[in-house]
Design an enzyme around this catalytic site. Sequence first.
Site, PDB file in Angstrom:
ATOM      1  N   SER A 211       0.767  -1.131   0.036  1.00 18.56           N
ATOM      2  CA  SER A 211      -0.090   0.047   0.079  1.00 18.56           C
ATOM      3  C   SER A 211       0.812   1.131  -0.037  1.00 18.56           C
ATOM      4  O   SER A 211       1.796   1.401  -0.866  1.00 18.56           O
ATOM      5  CB  SER A 211      -0.878  -0.045   1.043  1.00 18.56           C
ATOM      6  OG  SER A 211      -1.839   1.124   1.153  1.00 18.56           O
TER       7      SER A 211
ATOM      8  N   ASP B   4      -2.778   5.938  -3.390  1.00 21.45           N
ATOM      9  CA  ASP B   4      -1.428   5.207  -2.796  1.00 21.45           C
ATOM     10  C   ASP B   4      -0.974   3.792  -3.826  1.00 21.45           C
ATOM     11  O   ASP B   4      -1.590   4.043  -4.882  1.00 21.45           O
ATOM     12  CB  ASP B   4      -1.878   4.494  -1.444  1.00 21.45           C
ATOM     13  CG  ASP B   4      -2.967   3.650  -1.298  1.00 21.45           C
ATOM     14  OD1 ASP B   4      -3.652   3.555  -2.383  1.00 21.45           O
ATOM     15  OD2 ASP B   4      -3.143   2.649  -0.413  1.00 21.45           O
TER      16      ASP B   4
ATOM     17  N   ASP C 259      -1.452   0.870  -4.153  1.00 15.54           N
ATOM     18  CA  ASP C 259      -2.354  -0.084  -4.842  1.00 15.54           C
ATOM     19  C   ASP C 259      -3.738   0.432  -5.176  1.00 15.54           C
ATOM     20  O   ASP C 259      -4.649  -0.478  -5.394  1.00 15.54           O
ATOM     21  CB  ASP C 259      -2.436  -1.343  -3.635  1.00 15.54           C
ATOM     22  CG  ASP C 259      -3.095  -1.027  -2.330  1.00 15.54           C
ATOM     23  OD1 ASP C 259      -2.888   0.001  -1.925  1.00 15.54           O
ATOM     24  OD2 ASP C 259      -3.841  -2.014  -1.968  1.00 15.54           O
TER      25      ASP C 259
ATOM     26  N   ASP D 129      -6.197   1.963  -3.496  1.00 14.81           N
ATOM     27  CA  ASP D 129      -7.200   1.837  -2.653  1.00 14.81           C
ATOM     28  C   ASP D 129      -7.612   2.822  -1.630  1.00 14.81           C
ATOM     29  O   ASP D 129      -8.742   3.088  -1.021  1.00 14.81           O
ATOM     30  CB  ASP D 129      -7.412   0.418  -1.678  1.00 14.81           C
ATOM     31  CG  ASP D 129      -6.433   0.555  -0.755  1.00 14.81           C
ATOM     32  OD1 ASP D 129      -5.420   1.364  -0.617  1.00 14.81           O
ATOM     33  OD2 ASP D 129      -6.543  -0.556   0.011  1.00 14.81           O
TER      34      ASP D 129
END
Length: 473
Positions: free
Chosen positions: A101, A242, A244, A246
């Site tokens: 992340s 960020d 990834d 999400d």
Amino acid sequence: MSLKFGTSGLRGLASDLSGKPSFTYAAAFATFLLRNRIAQSGDRVLVGYDFRDSSPAIAANVKLALREYGLEAVDCGHLPTPALAFYGIRTAAASMMITGSHIPADRNGIKFYLPDGEIDKAHEQEISAIAQELDDLEIPASAAPAPGTEMAAEASALFMERYRTLLPEKCLSAMRVGVYQHSTVARDMMGAILRHYGAEVIELGRSDVFIPVDTEAVSPQTVAVLQKWASEFSLDAIVSADGDGDRPLITDQTGVPINGDICGLIAARFLGAEAIVTPVTSNSGIETFGMRVIRTKVGSPFVIAGMKEAMAGGKGVVGFEANGGTLTASSFKVATGSLEPLPTRDCFLPILAVLGSAASAHQSLSALKLGLALPSTAADRLEDFASERSATLMTGLRSNRGNLENFVAPLGRLSEINELDGLRVTLDNGRVVHFRPSGNAPEMRCYVEADSAEEAMEVLKIAMDLLRGFNAP
């Protein structure tokens, strides 16, 4: 070994996750799925990964373990976590996302999803216990890399289709939007969906080197760059995510980031939600908008549990965190269709909802935010704050009210204490200060509320100095 489950998935040093540990945890997840009859031998498990240098090798180990345990590994390539989770829900497949992340590049992690969404805390405990059972497991020396079925294009296309009905056609055609691409896997999809709605997209800051962008505590250096871009290119907003994809990053026309909980609130109002589920760290003013509000600990598993609770008492349920990641437990009617539930954090929904809300109201993003009349907030994190050190601080402050009163005295007199997650204190001058050890990294986070943005920044500076003083050698 640094590996542990945090606020969202397994996290630790990339060096600790690479090799045998990633194989073991993937084997544990496969065993968990088979034991609980969530999957049968030969079923598909989707695997996605971010742009960290360590992610492809970890993903290869994961795919190999899945194959060794009788499941089919489906390689979904570099794609956002919500896209992977949505594809899993639509195809009734479990999935694994290799990502750390927003945390630094020397760290990484794995997020686990069932065919109906993200795993919960009980599932984490069971997977961890199975991993302990498999502790002596070795990667088969003669095993060839698992080829896997490649479905990246199909998974991405399905997610793009989800968001082509959210807003009216060409509703962003008057907007000039910067996309801070850096190293997020959401970068190309983000530009494509904005162009679909007619926005003029300016691509900014693309990087082949992984850059950890924390959307909850944007660094002053990053803010300075965003403000420079906003002025240089005459932008109406800058958006990003960020690593990834999400958690969203959304700025107004001046390049100043809009807090994630405000973005989540705008998204909930955009959808016409009846209930909001959000952690205790989110803005306290959310309770004033006439929707039922359930507060939770920080972490998507807790928000998801809260959404299940909210669904038992009604419908129209939206969840979000202070980092802006927005989840849906209900179906919602949108501009040209229906938005189906996606009970995992997603950066695309709040980005499109905020831009769409501003466009439909013919407002700037700063005016949209100001119109909510919420308390001013600020947040930051102190890195290299060892978990043992943060535990000592929390224990000392909780064990004796006098200790806590003395610690926060430079900020005001103690009035109320909330220990749901970390220590959140309300002072007699109306200020709110929340100290919370990170669940993902050796960091201490701090969230504050005050009457004005200037006061919030002043409170945050004092609070961070208190933490630095405690952490000093």
